[in-house]
Design a protein around this motif. Structure first.
Motif, short mmCIF file in Angstrom:
data_model
loop_
_atom_site.label_atom_id
_atom_site.label_comp_id
_atom_site.label_asym_id
_atom_site.label_seq_id
_atom_site.Cartn_x
_atom_site.Cartn_y
_atom_site.Cartn_z
N TRP B 86 0.84 -1.21 0.00
CA TRP B 86 0.00 0.00 0.00
C TRP B 86 0.87 1.26 0.00
O TRP B 86 0.56 2.25 -0.65
CB TRP B 86 -0.92 0.01 1.22
N TRP B 108 -3.66 3.85 -6.10
CA TRP B 108 -4.18 3.72 -4.75
C TRP B 108 -4.90 5.00 -4.32
O TRP B 108 -6.12 5.07 -4.38
CB TRP B 108 -3.04 3.37 -3.78
N TRP B 464 -2.40 2.00 8.50
CA TRP B 464 -1.68 1.53 7.31
C TRP B 464 -1.40 0.03 7.41
O TRP B 464 -1.42 -0.67 6.40
CB TRP B 464 -0.33 2.25 7.17
#
Lengths: 173, 498
Positions: B86, B108, B464
């Motif tokens: 990510w 993203w 995250w």
């Protein structure tokens, strides 16, 4: 243990705080605008769909508290619904991000007329601290017309309740 | 050589309190390869115009490592650290650097709506980036159907898109697609003084406004070699523990409510409201927005603050045991919570998951026990730790942490040092890393000052590392249990959308 608690609660009575009168000046001003906007009366009950268009989630925390026993929003005929198709009011928070702009427009489009938009929090009013960012279009009114604003970062549940009750009062006239 | 040895062998550039190792390209590649057989924990990965930066934890030691971008790319870490994927996608969207050999090159944060690409690069291109509709990972099998949810959800919750692949009622795969809340925060922070940029740190994730503000302030203080007065440290501790209790009360209520037990939620939200009111009396704002500033805190606690807070705590404590027993003794609730949304300890370790998510799956990390984190040094923090990794464990870790935070708050309020509550930061050109243990877990902020103004910054919210684990934990559960599992993780959308 559950039954003990229920018995205790019944004896003690509700914890919900009594509410004063709704803000008369705001209600009066809103009533004129609402009447001009629509001939249809929904009665003293409004269904609310909350839309986070870019918030930091601070406003959501305080909106959540309206459903708590302390504020008990539903006693005023206000309740949150799960779909814009069931809603009379869109409660919009945050600056409108470019990535949420379409979603907000479509949510607004899915809400049947007559409908009202309430912009909640300083970001929803004009973009707040995020004003000027490449990633936002501005406040709620950069995407959809706004009928009522409630200031604060975030607004307290009491301020939210005042604003929403003005809307019900105005709508009932 | 282990990955940590490769990093330590590289030359350093000043960064406080941990020097940053700048690895030549081949060393970075060797380090990335060594991660295959090395438990070194990846905490964060971000970039600036010319470098990519990683933050690792090696036991109790923190290792910042960087390498220069060559030809618009850097060797990817995601092949051996899935948590890096990510970050690598965000780096590509924000700075335009490609992760060579990365496991996932899909956009993203960039949904193709900004009117430019790579907005944080030195020369953003006037073009639209990613094209809609987004691409989701394919799923093969008999009778698989897709359920698209969001970005606008049914509840009062942040926007994000969840793509379920389900077989009957069972979730085969969940993919979380975020980025809807991207507000351009990092670009807004640049060129501002730490004092002015603190308003953005405070609004990365409103529920963690205190913790993010503390981590950001500590990064600025580390860079400028400033130590706030003792009273400021103590008041920050008070605010952080209040924030933890208020959020845990909200989360515990949200969890039981999603398991159809609103009676218990009513009590949790009742106490949450009492805490927020006491907080407003103590610090003038219910959520303590902008209460922490670089150099200290914005204002001293009011005289009526401590008794108001202590009264709210006493009320929670008086009922805490009964609420916990009620949860444990209600079979309909236990049936929903136990063995639902299970996260394995191995996966939690691989993702270096901190906070409630980690501590409910056997990961003992809690920054409050780490050295150099006032005011916790003398408080002997005892983090909760469970191993089951299910919704029930995350509920019980929160319940235990409420009790511990009440103890910490009483200790802090009983011994508030006298003196000023802030000092002014000197102008500096330097780098710093700050951290704080928020209610979700470990928060990290890195920033570089140039002539007293922010040249680059990156905040790492615990979410995250939690969101990808949610994708894993929900697999094999029924779709109807997703809200419950999601609430028990409670990842921040805004905190990772930046």
């Amino acid at each position: 243990m559950v039954w003990n608690r229920i018995a205790r609660t019944l004896r003690a009575g509700p914890l919900t705080e009594p509410a004063g009168a709704a803000d008369e000046a705001t209600a009066h001003a809103l009533a004129e605008r609402l009447h001009a906007a629509s001939q249809a009366r929904l009665g003293r009950s409004l269904a609310i769909r909350q839309v986070d268009a870019g918030s930091c989630n601070g406003c959501e925390l305080e909106i959540h508290m309206l459903n708590s026993v302390v504020y008990d929003l539903e006693r005023f005929g206000l309740h949150f619904v799960a779909s814009p198709r069931h809603a009379d009011v869109l409660l919009v928070t945050g600056p409108v991000t470019k990535s949420m702009h379409d979603a907000l427009l479509r949510t607004h489009g899915a809400t049947p007329d007559p409908k009202w938009v309430v912009a909640v929090g300083d970001c929803a009013i004009d973009g707040g601290v995020f004003k000027g960012s490449y990633a936002i279009t501005g406040g709620t009114d950069s995407a959809v017309p706004v009928d009522l604003t409630i200031r604060g970062c975030p607004p307290s549940p009491a301020a939210l309740l005042d604003g929403l009750r003005s809307l019900v009062e105005a709508n009932g006239r | 050589m282990t990955a940590a040895e490769i990093i330590r062998a590289a030359p350093t550039t000043p960064c406080h309190p941990w020097p940053r190792h700048v690895l030549p390209g081949q060393s970075w590649q060797a380090m990335a390869d060594a991660l295959a057989a090395d438990p070194l924990a990846l905490l964060a990965l971000w970039a600036d115009a010319g470098h990519v930066h990683a933050l690792f934890r090696d036991g109790a030691d923190i290792l910042p490592a960087s390498t220069a971008i060559v030809g618009g790319a850097y060797p990817a870490l995601s092949p051996h650290r899935p948590a890096a994927a990510w970050f690598e996608r965000a780096i590509r969207d924000l700075w335009g650097h490609q992760a060579a050999g990365g496991t996932d090159s899909r956009p993203w944060l960039d949904h193709g709506k900004w009117g430019q690409t790579a907005p944080l690069s030195t020369r953003p291109a006037a073009a639209s980036g990613a094209a809609e509709p987004p691409e989701f990972l394919p799923v093969e099998g008999e009778d698989i159907h897709q359920i698209p949810v969001g970005p606008v959800h049914a509840g009062i919750i942040e926007p994000g898109h969840f793509r379920f692949h389900a077989q009957g009622e069972t979730v085969v795969r969940l993919e979380v697609r975020l980025g809807y809340l991207h507000k351009g925060t990092l670009a807004l922070m640049r060129g501002k003084s730490p004092r002015a940029a603190a308003r953005f740190a405070a609004r990365l994730s409103g529920d963690s406004t205190v913790a993010h503000s503390i981590a950001f302030a500590r990064a600025a203080e580390a860079a400028t070699a400033t130590d706030p007065p003792p009273r400021a440290h103590a008041l920050r501790g008070v605010m952080a523990e209040i924030e933890r209790i208020a959020n845990h009360l909200g989360d515990c209520g949200a969890i039981v409510n999603d398991a159809a037990f609103p009676m218990l939620q009513a009590r949790f939200t009742w106490h949450r409201e009492a805490v927020l009111r006491a907080t407003a009396r103590a610090f003038g704002n219910r959520l303590m927005m902008d209460a922490v500033i670089p150099g200290g805190v914005a204002a001293d606690i009011t005289a009526e603050g401590p008794p108001a807070i202590l009264a709210a705590l006493a009320a929670i404590e008086a009922e805490h045991g009964e609420l916990a027993r009620l949860a444990e003794d209600t079979s309909s609730l236990v049936d929903r919570l136990v063995s639902t949304g299970t996260l394995s300890a191995a996966l939690a370790a691989r993702f270096a998951a901190g906070g409630v998510v980690g501590r409910a799956a056997g990961q003992p990390g809690d920054l409050r026990v780490a050295p150099g984190y006032p005011p916790y040094r003398t408080l002997d923090v005892r983090p909760a730790l469970l191993t089951e990794g299910d919704v029930d464990a995350r509920f019980r870790v929160r319940m235990a942490e409420i009790t511990e935070s009440i103890r910490l708050l009483r200790a802090l309020l009983a011994s508030l040092p006298d003196g000023p509550v802030s000092i002014t930061l000197p102008m500096a050109s330097a780098e710093g890393i700050g951290w704080a243990e928020g209610f979700r877990g470990d928060i990290w902020h890195w920033l570089r000052l140039d002539g007293g103004l922010i040249a680059a910054a990156f905040p790492r919210d615990p979410s995250w590392l939690h969101w990808p684990l949610l994708e894993s934990a929900v697999r094999g559960n029924i779709v109807a249990d997703f809200p419950l599992v999601n609430k028990s993780f409670n990842g921040s959308y805004s905190g990772v959308d930046l």
